[in-house]
Design an enzyme around this catalytic site. Structure first.
Site, PDB file in Angstrom:
ATOM      1  CG  HIS A 181      -3.278  -0.443  -7.342  1.00 38.27           C
ATOM      2  ND1 HIS A 181      -3.655   0.194  -6.196  1.00 38.27           N
ATOM      3  CD2 HIS A 181      -3.427  -1.778  -7.078  1.00 38.27           C
ATOM      4  CE1 HIS A 181      -4.023  -0.697  -5.282  1.00 38.27           C
ATOM      5  NE2 HIS A 181      -3.887  -1.910  -5.797  1.00 38.27           N
TER       6      HIS A 181
ATOM      7  NE  ARG B 262      -4.312  -1.043  -0.164  1.00 36.44           N
ATOM      8  CZ  ARG B 262      -4.529  -1.986  -1.098  1.00 36.44           C
ATOM      9  NH1 ARG B 262      -3.579  -2.284  -1.962  1.00 36.44           N
ATOM     10  NH2 ARG B 262      -5.675  -2.621  -1.167  1.00 36.44           N
TER      11      ARG B 262
HETATM   12  N1  LIG Z   1      -0.689  -4.086  -5.550  1.00 33.87           N
HETATM   13  C1  LIG Z   1      -1.750  -4.858  -5.583  1.00 33.87           C
HETATM   14  O1  LIG Z   1      -2.419  -5.007  -6.595  1.00 33.87           O
HETATM   15  C2  LIG Z   1      -2.141  -5.597  -4.337  1.00 33.87           C
HETATM   16  C3  LIG Z   1      -2.888  -6.773  -4.467  1.00 33.87           C
HETATM   17  C4  LIG Z   1      -3.265  -7.424  -3.306  1.00 33.87           C
HETATM   18  C5  LIG Z   1      -2.899  -6.936  -2.066  1.00 33.87           C
HETATM   19  N2  LIG Z   1      -2.179  -5.792  -1.980  1.00 33.87           N
HETATM   20  C6  LIG Z   1      -1.755  -5.275  -0.671  1.00 33.87           C
HETATM   21  O2  LIG Z   1      -0.819  -6.195  -0.106  1.00 33.87           O
HETATM   22  C7  LIG Z   1      -1.132  -6.422   1.260  1.00 33.87           C
HETATM   23  C8  LIG Z   1      -0.614  -7.779   1.685  1.00 33.87           C
HETATM   24  O3  LIG Z   1      -1.358  -8.798   1.044  1.00 33.87           O
HETATM   25  P1  LIG Z   1      -1.258 -10.313   1.551  1.00 33.87           P
HETATM   26  O4  LIG Z   1      -2.311 -11.055   0.833  1.00 33.87           O
HETATM   27  O5  LIG Z   1       0.143 -10.795   1.468  1.00 33.87           O
HETATM   28  O6  LIG Z   1      -1.660 -10.129   3.092  1.00 33.87           O
HETATM   29  P2  LIG Z   1      -1.470 -11.131   4.303  1.00 33.87           P
HETATM   30  O7  LIG Z   1      -2.499 -10.767   5.306  1.00 33.87           O
HETATM   31  O8  LIG Z   1      -1.415 -12.544   3.820  1.00 33.87           O
HETATM   32  O9  LIG Z   1      -0.013 -10.779   4.890  1.00 33.87           O
HETATM   33  C9  LIG Z   1       0.280  -9.596   5.562  1.00 33.87           C
HETATM   34  C10 LIG Z   1       1.680  -9.713   6.179  1.00 33.87           C
HETATM   35  O10 LIG Z   1       2.049  -8.438   6.705  1.00 33.87           O
HETATM   36  C11 LIG Z   1       2.609  -8.624   8.008  1.00 33.87           C
HETATM   37  N3  LIG Z   1       2.403  -7.399   8.789  1.00 33.87           N
HETATM   38  C12 LIG Z   1       1.258  -6.718   8.977  1.00 33.87           C
HETATM   39  N4  LIG Z   1       1.474  -5.623   9.735  1.00 33.87           N
HETATM   40  C13 LIG Z   1       2.787  -5.609  10.026  1.00 33.87           C
HETATM   41  C14 LIG Z   1       3.627  -4.728  10.769  1.00 33.87           C
HETATM   42  N5  LIG Z   1       3.144  -3.625  11.355  1.00 33.87           N
HETATM   43  N6  LIG Z   1       4.931  -5.035  10.854  1.00 33.87           N
HETATM   44  C15 LIG Z   1       5.430  -6.142  10.284  1.00 33.87           C
HETATM   45  N7  LIG Z   1       4.697  -7.019   9.555  1.00 33.87           N
HETATM   46  C16 LIG Z   1       3.387  -6.753   9.442  1.00 33.87           C
HETATM   47  C17 LIG Z   1       1.863  -9.829   8.573  1.00 33.87           C
HETATM   48  O11 LIG Z   1       2.584 -10.423   9.632  1.00 33.87           O
HETATM   49  C18 LIG Z   1       1.783 -10.712   7.319  1.00 33.87           C
HETATM   50  O12 LIG Z   1       2.967 -11.480   7.197  1.00 33.87           O
HETATM   51  C19 LIG Z   1      -2.647  -6.259   1.316  1.00 33.87           C
HETATM   52  O13 LIG Z   1      -3.071  -5.917   2.608  1.00 33.87           O
HETATM   53  C20 LIG Z   1      -2.911  -5.144   0.326  1.00 33.87           C
HETATM   54  O14 LIG Z   1      -2.826  -3.906   0.951  1.00 33.87           O
HETATM   55  C21 LIG Z   1      -1.793  -5.111  -3.089  1.00 33.87           C
HETATM   56  O1  LIG Z   2      -6.152  -4.734  -2.225  1.00 33.17           O
HETATM   57  C1  LIG Z   2      -6.191  -5.373  -3.260  1.00 33.17           C
HETATM   58  O2  LIG Z   2      -6.805  -6.420  -3.318  1.00 33.17           O
HETATM   59  C2  LIG Z   2      -5.466  -4.928  -4.469  1.00 33.17           C
HETATM   60  O3  LIG Z   2      -4.730  -3.798  -4.222  1.00 33.17           O
HETATM   61  C3  LIG Z   2      -6.342  -4.775  -5.640  1.00 33.17           C
HETATM   62  O4  LIG Z   2      -7.233  -3.705  -5.418  1.00 33.17           O
END
Ligand SMILES: NC(=O)c1ccc[n+]([C@@H]2O[C@H](COP(=O)([O-])OP(=O)(O)OC[C@H]3O[C@@H](n4cnc5c(N)ncnc54)[C@H](O)[C@@H]3O)[C@@H](O)[C@H]2O)c1
Ligand SMILES: O=C(O)[C@H](O)CO
Length: 316
Positions: free
Chosen positions: A277, A229
């Protein structure tokens, strides 16, 4: 059961839902989801599939389960207390984006590390740059990489990096899959990192984690990638570092404000790759989202735990 499908779907995803929801009472409104009159229609819905505006939650009196069509819970941060009090279960699409987001992170990193981003700009001028462009970063195969987050995306990023031969350390609050669990150990690891890839959610604990001070810990050839993010990084400090050549480059899939304003210095900063994004996108994205929801719905009906449960207290 009264189910509302408000997610953005294409024809294939919609017909998957139609087949999967045959026995349920379904309200279908996709494009009109913002229209105020629909809020009354959805009042009786127990289940909603879609990333609805947070302001609807108080009016969805019967809501028991909200299946988001993304992973981000940050839009609902101000509704967290109400969601907890009413016992509404929130699930996201955790896991759904691991492969596309990880591939985008690596594509961006490799395009910088192998000079592709600079060379492809030269095409417009039809200029052969073989002697001018020699990547200033190390090979991925010889790099020290830091992955922030050890969840679905971070785990897959690590898997890909290791396949390229990188030495990887992961940073995550409590995951047994990570070597670094606190900011002190992260700070100690930053100066030795050739590549930092953040896959962290937006929470009060991650906001501006990469402030000016932490960015200054990176080496002059380091590449930082943000696929999580946009509020993770102080963008003014990042633009300063890129313009002064204090870091090797950045790949931003996400930014503080989206779309990134035309006035942002990041558009023109040297060594910035902006993937805008698109990280989670691929041909089957919408059909996969529908399938994720339908698999969870089957679990809901049999009382099994659902995939992608959001910890409302932690905010992801
Ligand atoms: N760019 C994109 O298109 C896209 C797509 C999907 C998700 N995302 C973003 O990526 C993030 C992660 O996705 P995911 O599916 O891997 O999530 P997830 O919930 O599987 O993993 C999150 C990880 O972050 C760690 N974490 C959270 N807060 C923390 C902190 N303060 N300090 C240290 N570690 C911390 C957790 O321990 C965990 O390992 C989502 O929340 C979303 O914001 C972006
Ligand atoms: O949060 C998510 O799932 C990705 O950023 C796509 O919007």
């Amino acid at each position: 059961m009264n189910v509302a499908v408000l997610a953005h779907l294409d024809d294939r995803a919609r017909s998957l839902c139609r087949e999967g929801l045959i026995d349920d009472v379904v309200q279908w409104r996709v494009s009109d989801a913002e229209a105020p009159e629909w809020r009354d229609v959805y009042r009786d819905c127990e289940i909603v599939f879609g990333t609805i505006p947070a302001s609807w939650i108080p009016r969805l009196n019967a809501l028991r389960w909200l299946q988001l069509e993304s992973t981000g819970f940050e839009y609902y941060r101000d509704s967290a207390a109400e969601i907890s009090r009413r016992g509404i279960l929130v699930t996201n699409l955790r896991g759904q984006f691991a492969e596309p987001a990880a591939e985008t992170a690596l594509a961006g990193a490799l395009s910088l590390m192998r000079g592709v981003s600079v060379l492809s700009r030269g095409r417009q001028e039809r200029r052969w740059q073989s002697l001018e462009v020699r990547p200033g970063t190390t090979l991925l195969a010889r790099s020290n990489a830091l992955v922030l987050g050890a969840g679905a995306i971070g785990g897959h990023v690590r898997h890909l990096l290791e396949a390229f031969g990188a030495r990887v350390q992961s940073f995550a609050r409590s995951s047994p899959r990570a070597e670094l669990h606190d900011l002190t150990s992260l700070d100690a690891a930053l100066p030795g990192a050739d590549l930092v890839i953040s896959c962290l959610p937006s929470t009060p604990g991650t906001r501006l984690l990469f402030d000016r001070e932490r960015l200054a810990r990176l080496s002059r050839s380091a590449v930082i990638v943000n696929i999580g993010r946009g509020d993770l990084i102080d963008e003014e400090a990042l633009a300063d570092a890129l313009e002064a050549g204090e870091i090797g480059g950045c790949v931003l899939d996400v930014t503080q404000e989206e779309p990134l304003p035309p006035t942002s210095r990041l558009w023109a900063a040297p060594g910035a790759v902006l993937t805008q994004h698109t990280g989670g996108g691929h041909r089957d994205e919408l059909a996969d989202k529908a399938a994720y929801f339908l698999a969870n719905l089957a679990r809901w009906k049999t009382g099994e735990p659902l995939d992608g449960q959001v910890d409302v207290r932690l905010g992801y």
